[in-house]
Design a protein around this motif. Structure first.
Motif, PDB file in Angstrom:
ATOM      1  N   GLY A   1      -8.083  -2.399   3.949  1.00 58.84           N
ATOM      2  CA  GLY A   1      -7.972  -0.942   3.994  1.00 58.84           C
ATOM      3  C   GLY A   1      -8.484  -0.366   5.298  1.00 58.84           C
TER       4      GLY A   1
ATOM      5  N   ARG B   1      -7.919  -5.814  -1.734  1.00 63.33           N
ATOM      6  CA  ARG B   1      -9.064  -4.907  -1.734  1.00 63.33           C
ATOM      7  C   ARG B   1     -10.356  -5.688  -1.477  1.00 63.33           C
ATOM      8  NH1 ARG B   1      -7.178  -2.492  -7.445  1.00 63.33           N
ATOM      9  NH2 ARG B   1      -5.163  -1.642  -6.770  1.00 63.33           N
TER      10      ARG B   1
ATOM     11  N   ILE C   1      -4.435   1.037  -1.905  1.00 56.64           N
ATOM     12  CA  ILE C   1      -4.050  -0.363  -1.758  1.00 56.64           C
ATOM     13  C   ILE C   1      -3.491  -0.824  -3.091  1.00 56.64           C
ATOM     14  CG2 ILE C   1      -4.829  -2.700  -1.209  1.00 56.64           C
ATOM     15  CD1 ILE C   1      -4.942  -0.845   1.169  1.00 56.64           C
TER      16      ILE C   1
ATOM     17  N   SER D   1       0.846  -1.196   0.000  1.00 55.36           N
ATOM     18  CA  SER D   1       0.000   0.000   0.000  1.00 55.36           C
ATOM     19  C   SER D   1       0.879   1.243   0.000  1.00 55.36           C
ATOM     20  CB  SER D   1      -0.943   0.009   1.212  1.00 55.36           C
ATOM     21  OG  SER D   1      -0.219  -0.099   2.427  1.00 55.36           O
TER      22      SER D   1
ATOM     23  N   SER E   1     -13.608   3.680  -0.483  1.00 55.68           N
ATOM     24  CA  SER E   1     -12.706   4.453   0.368  1.00 55.68           C
ATOM     25  C   SER E   1     -13.462   5.107   1.512  1.00 55.68           C
ATOM     26  CB  SER E   1     -11.982   5.517  -0.462  1.00 55.68           C
ATOM     27  OG  SER E   1     -11.106   6.276   0.340  1.00 55.68           O
TER      28      SER E   1
END
Length: 233
Positions: free
Chosen positions: A166, A161, A155, A126, A198
């Motif tokens: 995350g 993912r 990432i 990341s 996100s």
């Protein structure tokens, strides 16, 4: 897309993005320049030595932030920036020179932003930017507090993912910021409102959605995690 502190057309003369006088005086009194010779950020004056924050456990393994070394890390970071899922929001797809320019703006700056590899169980997976939001152009768009610290994250690999990695990393890094930066009372972020994964990751890491703000390059969700909520589930 390039974070606000990389925007090349920021209007001049706004002292929210200048090194604060009291901090500059303190650095000079200590005999330490705002940035080390040659643009090195090793001393981490404005961000309390990110390189020394050390490892922290996560549900997915031990995690560590390692400041980027351009000569060593550029190829990997360029590959990540050319991943369509990343390029859609970072807008840094292209040859090595595009990523290199983005990184040099921070590495050769005054230390208000530190680009880092996120390393999980010794594997780089990341990319983080830890930055002083109160010294950043972002401070023009929300009521910034002294020492507000911002986070940008991507990432690198698709396999990491969509399975909570995350969220776990954001929680771990935010805990590190609040533990290692005693003057920082909150951590902020400004993901694109279209980037639902996100925004969800920040919410899962203990942030709350404070507002929506129109930045020069996007409409962003202003995410905030207060120090008083550090240990919230």
């Amino acid at each position: 897309m390039p974070p606000p502190h990389q925007t090349p057309t920021d209007p001049a003369g706004d002292d929210t993005v200048d090194l604060r006088v009291d901090e500059l005086v303190a650095l000079l009194a200590a005999g330490t320049p705002p940035h080390a010779p040659g643009g090195s950020q090793a001393d981490g004056d404005l961000l309390d030595s990110v390189a020394d924050w050390g490892r922290t456990p996560t549900p997915f393994g031990d995690f560590q932030l390692l400041p980027v070394r351009l000569d060593k890390d550029l190829r990997l970071l360029t590959a990540w920036m050319n991943d369509p899922a990343v390029a859609a929001y970072w807008e840094l797809a292209g040859p090595d020179s595009v990523t290199a320019e983005h990184l040099r703006a921070q590495l050769e700056g005054d230390g208000r932003s530190v680009p880092c590899l996120g390393v999980l169980d010794s594997v780089p997976m990341s990319y983080f930017e830890i930055y002083r939001a109160d010294l950043d152009p972002l401070a023009r768009y929300y009521p910034a507090r002294p020492h507000d610290t911002g986070i940008h994250l991507l990432i690198g690999g698709a396999t990491d993912r969509g399975r909570g990695v995350g969220t776990a990393l954001l929680r771990a890094v935010t805990d590190l910021v609040l533990a290692r930066r005693p003057h920082c009372t909150r951590v902020v972020a400004e993901p694109d409102i279209r980037n639902t994964p996100s925004v969800s990751a920040f919410l899962g890491a203990g942030f709350h959605r404070s507002a929506e703000v129109d930045l020069p390059d996007k409409r962003a969700a202003l995410m905030v995690r207060e120090r008083t909520l550090r240990h919230s589930p």
